[in-house]
Enzyme design. Structure first.
Site, PDB file in Angstrom:
ATOM      1  N   PRO A 135     -37.199 -25.728  19.713  1.00  0.00           N
ATOM      2  CG  PRO A 135     -36.232 -23.654  20.172  1.00  0.00           C
ATOM      3  CD  PRO A 135     -36.681 -24.927  20.820  1.00  0.00           C
ATOM      4  CB  CYS A 136     -37.467 -27.570  14.473  1.00  0.00           C
ATOM      5  SG  CYS A 136     -38.005 -26.170  13.478  1.00  0.00           S
ATOM      6  CD  GLN A 137     -34.591 -22.568  14.808  1.00  0.00           C
ATOM      7  OE1 GLN A 137     -34.819 -23.400  15.680  1.00  0.00           O
ATOM      8  NE2 GLN A 137     -35.044 -21.335  14.880  1.00  0.00           N
TER       9      GLN A 137
END
Length: 406
Positions: free
Chosen positions: A115-117
């Site tokens: 996940p890139c958050q």
């Protein structure tokens, strides 16, 4: 060519690899709706390869239930989707499940991106600690554990542009060092989805690693001339929609065009699904109308503080002034992100006769998902899965290159 897809999402990366003849051993995904989407898509591929694809279309038309669809394919295909978060506690169980799926086969590639958050510029700008304490910063270490265990010849790691600057390049450098430490030479490049037929300005960091000490250089990917337009080539054959209207089955209004044929958007059937849009209140519709008029007639973006005071509901008129954005009809869309699941303000349909935000199917097309791709979990979940995905056409370009390397 066997692969494992980690942090698989709705399967955009996987779709590109399956198209190029790769065989998925397992998909690992923590989100329940995205995991269900993966199962449904694997059912499509199995039935399509077995000349029984009409059963899948029966599901799309709600003639059979999802259980009936899933029960019509081998159980090991459904159980190859592992709906689990990857943590210290779960990783051994995930390994056990993959080992069972793998049997005596070898893994040729591991693909996926955490996940890139934690690396995203937007995420960092909204977090007072700039995401520095976020545990997702270090999910790449779990990714490395899969490399150590399965020893694939190659891996493909995808993430947002923010990875290049997060922690002053600390995370990127740590990743590359870790990959080297466990026996992989890796190189990275920023790829632009537009160069692979996607009608969207979307740039992503791709790291490719090869097992062994020999220095690996990022390969040249084959690009294509992308002169197509969103409104004319991508949206033109979809029926008009009102805000809040749901066309679970949408019949095409025009014949297939050159773009759709070349990029395999349409699949030889006369309908698509999930042409559904959200309801908007009167205030938002008035703002959308202003934004559309500005963009179509003056090529100007609406700035929030230019709105009449009666339409402004936020006190902050200094930051995030481009809250409302019309998709460019004559060029390519701006980047589709998961926030589209919260509201449609950033993805307004480019037509004064259809004042609304884009539909689920339109968002999927911008991301280059084919029209028979079905997203489980309802409208909000579908938007989120689409916004988080890797465009299948860009994934396919990577798969072509990896196939040559293998």
């Amino acid at each position: 060519m066997n692969y494992i897809d980690l942090f698989a999402g709705a399967g955009g990366l996987s779709e590109g690899f399956i198209r190029e003849g790769f065989n998925p051993i397992a998909h690992v995904e923590m989100n329940k709706e995205a995991a269900d989407t993966l199962k449904t898509r694997l059912a499509f591929h199995y039935l399509n390869d077995s000349n029984k694809v009409s059963k899948y279309y029966s599901y799309l038309k709600s003639e059979i239930s999802r259980d009936e669809l899933w029960n019509s394919i081998p159980e090991e295909i459904i159980s190859s989707v592992i709906n689990s978060e990857i943590t210290k506690k779960t990783i051994e169980n995930i390994f056990d499940t993959i080992d069972e799926q793998l049997g005596s086969k070898k893994v040729d590639a591991i693909i996926g991106g955490p996940p890139c958050q934690a690396y995203s510029l937007v995420g960092r700008s909204r977090d007072p600690n700039r995401m520095s304490g976020d545990k997702r910063n270090y999910l790449f270490r779990h990714y490395a554990e899969f490399l150590v265990r399965y020893k694939p010849k190659y891996f493909v790691f995808e993430n947002v542009l923010g990875l290049l600057t997060a922690g002053n390049k600390k995370y990127l450098n740590e990743m590359l060092s870790l990959f080297e430490e466990i026996g992989y030479s890796a190189d990275y490049k920023v790829l632009n989805a537009e160069e692979y037929g996607v009608l969207q300005r979307r740039r992503r960091v791709i790291i490719i690693g090869r097992k062994g000490k020999t220095k690996f250089e990022f390969p040249e990917l084959e690009t294509i001339e992308n002169h197509w337009q969103v409104k004319k080539d991508l949206f033109a054959d979809l029926p008009n929609l009102l805000p809040g209207q749901e066309m679970n089955i949408a019949k095409y209004t025009k014949k297939i065009n050159q773009y759709q044929q070349a990029m395999e958007t349409r699949n030889g059937i006369d309908f698509t699904t999930q042409h559904i849009t959200r309801q908007h209140n009167e205030r938002d519709l008035e703002i959308y109308s202003i934004a559309i008029d500005k963009w179509l007639n003056k090529k100007e973006r609406l700035k929030y503080n230019d709105l009449p005071k009666r339409l402004q509901s936020h006190n902050n008129t200094e930051a995030f002034l481009d809250r409302y954005k019309v998709v460019d009809p004559l060029g390519h869309s701006h980047t589709v992100v998961a926030h589209i699941s919260k509201d449609g303000h950033y993805y307004i349909y480019p037509d004064a006769k259809q004042i609304r935000s884009i539909s689920v199917r339109e968002a999927a097309r911008i991301q280059s998902f084919p029209d028979d791709y079905f997203f489980e979990g309802g409208r909000t979940a579908a938007f989120k899965q689409i916004g988080n995905a890797v465009p299948p056409l860009m994934a396919q370009a990577l798969a072509v290159t990896l196939k040559e390397l293998l």
